[in-house]
Design a protein around this motif. Structure first.
Motif, short mmCIF file in Angstrom:
data_model
loop_
_atom_site.label_atom_id
_atom_site.label_comp_id
_atom_site.label_asym_id
_atom_site.label_seq_id
_atom_site.Cartn_x
_atom_site.Cartn_y
_atom_site.Cartn_z
N ARG A 34 0.82 -1.21 0.00
CA ARG A 34 0.00 0.00 0.00
C ARG A 34 0.86 1.27 0.00
O ARG A 34 0.43 2.31 -0.50
CB ARG A 34 -0.94 -0.01 1.22
CG ARG A 34 -1.94 -1.16 1.19
CD ARG A 34 -2.95 -1.05 2.31
NE ARG A 34 -2.30 -0.98 3.62
CZ ARG A 34 -2.95 -0.78 4.75
NH1 ARG A 34 -4.27 -0.63 4.74
NH2 ARG A 34 -2.31 -0.74 5.90
N ARG A 52 -4.79 -9.30 0.33
CA ARG A 52 -6.08 -9.00 -0.30
C ARG A 52 -7.04 -8.35 0.69
O ARG A 52 -7.83 -7.47 0.32
CB ARG A 52 -6.68 -10.28 -0.86
CG ARG A 52 -5.97 -10.81 -2.10
CD ARG A 52 -6.57 -12.13 -2.55
NE ARG A 52 -5.96 -12.62 -3.77
CZ ARG A 52 -6.17 -13.84 -4.29
NH1 ARG A 52 -7.00 -14.68 -3.66
NH2 ARG A 52 -5.58 -14.21 -5.40
N ARG A 64 -6.28 -6.26 2.76
CA ARG A 64 -5.90 -4.85 2.82
C ARG A 64 -6.17 -4.13 1.50
O ARG A 64 -5.72 -3.00 1.31
CB ARG A 64 -4.42 -4.72 3.19
CG ARG A 64 -4.11 -5.14 4.61
CD ARG A 64 -2.63 -4.99 4.95
NE ARG A 64 -2.41 -5.14 6.38
CZ ARG A 64 -2.25 -6.30 7.00
NH1 ARG A 64 -2.29 -7.44 6.29
NH2 ARG A 64 -2.06 -6.36 8.31
N GLY A 65 -6.84 -4.79 0.58
CA GLY A 65 -7.17 -4.17 -0.69
C GLY A 65 -6.09 -4.23 -1.73
O GLY A 65 -6.16 -3.52 -2.75
N VAL A 66 -5.10 -5.09 -1.53
CA VAL A 66 -3.98 -5.21 -2.46
C VAL A 66 -4.33 -6.18 -3.58
O VAL A 66 -4.95 -7.23 -3.34
CB VAL A 66 -2.71 -5.69 -1.73
CG1 VAL A 66 -1.58 -5.98 -2.70
CG2 VAL A 66 -2.26 -4.64 -0.70
N ASP A 67 -3.94 -5.83 -4.80
CA ASP A 67 -4.10 -6.71 -5.97
C ASP A 67 -3.00 -7.76 -5.91
O ASP A 67 -1.94 -7.62 -6.49
CB ASP A 67 -3.99 -5.87 -7.25
CG ASP A 67 -4.02 -6.72 -8.51
OD1 ASP A 67 -4.40 -7.90 -8.44
OD2 ASP A 67 -3.65 -6.18 -9.58
#
Length: 255
Positions: free
Chosen positions: A50, A75, A77-80
């Motif tokens: 991030r 994922r 944490r919103g990570v691709d």
């Protein structure tokens, strides 16, 4: 990180601030301005991926790790993030920044790997790597000695190369701007058996995987007093833990 080793994201993050500082020092030396695709190779729980997205908000920032638990944490944490083996991963054509933080020490023959990655980058691309360089430190020597008694091999001093070796590698692969250095962080740890706790999240994961619960308890019971002797507690209850890190950054300007 290799698929043979399991990882505990929560345990890894127990020392988040100290583990993140080398990443920040590495990132500060990457001069990419408008990258297209930034990859975090071996992203762990994704908390630092991030930071890459914040640094380059207009770039696609993706990540991978061999551990399904780490990928799930990233994922979350919103990570691709996807699950992939760092030893066989190849950058896509649009990748122009590769960042790998505290990962390649787990990959035998990683010097060939980083040469391949650097060689695949386009003009204007950047490669940045950080690996621990403390495999001759008492923490790791003692961990190996006790692990040998339990029949578990651990990584030795040959696990990582010296800074000049990495500089030669990325220069030979085409990096025209090479920035390589080392830093020893004097980390102040607290709590009961803090050095054992620190290495339990990283260096001792292969031991944890190889031994039963009872044998691992016996292993740590034998190792803990040796670590306390090597890293004595100070009067205020804290412990100094020197930790050497090796950094390597290269920029590609070839046509």
């Amino acid at each position: 990180m290799t698929s043979a080793t399991t990882w505990d994201p929560d345990l890894y993050l127990d020392f988040d601030d100290l583990r993140s500082r080398p990443f920040a020092d590495l990132l500060a030396r990457i001069g990419a301005h408008d990258p297209v695709h930034v990859v975090d190779a071996g992203c762990g729980p994704g908390h630092l991926t991030r930071v890459l997205a914040a640094r380059w908000p207009d770039a696609r920032v993706s990540a991978f790790d061999s551990s399904p638990d780490m990928v799930a944490a990233a994922r979350g944490r919103g990570v691709d993030a996807v699950q992939a083996d760092v030893g066989t991963w190849t950058p896509a054509d649009d990748v122009d920044v590769i960042v790998t933080n505290a990962v390649l020490q787990w990959v035998p023959g990683h010097r060939d790997l980083l040469r391949r990655w650097v060689g695949a980058l386009p003009a204007g691309g950047w490669f940045a790597m950080q690996v621990p360089g403390n495999f001759t430190a008492p923490s790791h020597v003692l961990a190996r000695e006790v692990a040998d008694r339990f029949g578990v091999p651990l990584r030795d001093a040959a696990t990582v190369a010296e800074p000049a070796d990495y500089a030669d590698d990325i220069a030979a692969a085409g990096a025209s701007a090479v920035d390589v250095w080392e830093t020893t962080y004097l980390q102040r740890l607290t709590g009961e058996d803090p050095v054992l706790h620190w290495i339990s999240g990283t260096a001792l994961r292969p031991v944890r995987d190889a031994l039963s619960d009872a044998d691992y308890a016996a292993y740590t019971a034998e190792l803990a007093p040796r670590l306390r002797e090597a890293y004595p507690q100070r009067a205020d209850g804290s412990t100094w833990f020197p930790f050497r890190r090796i950094f390597c950054v290269g920029a590609l300007t070839r046509s």
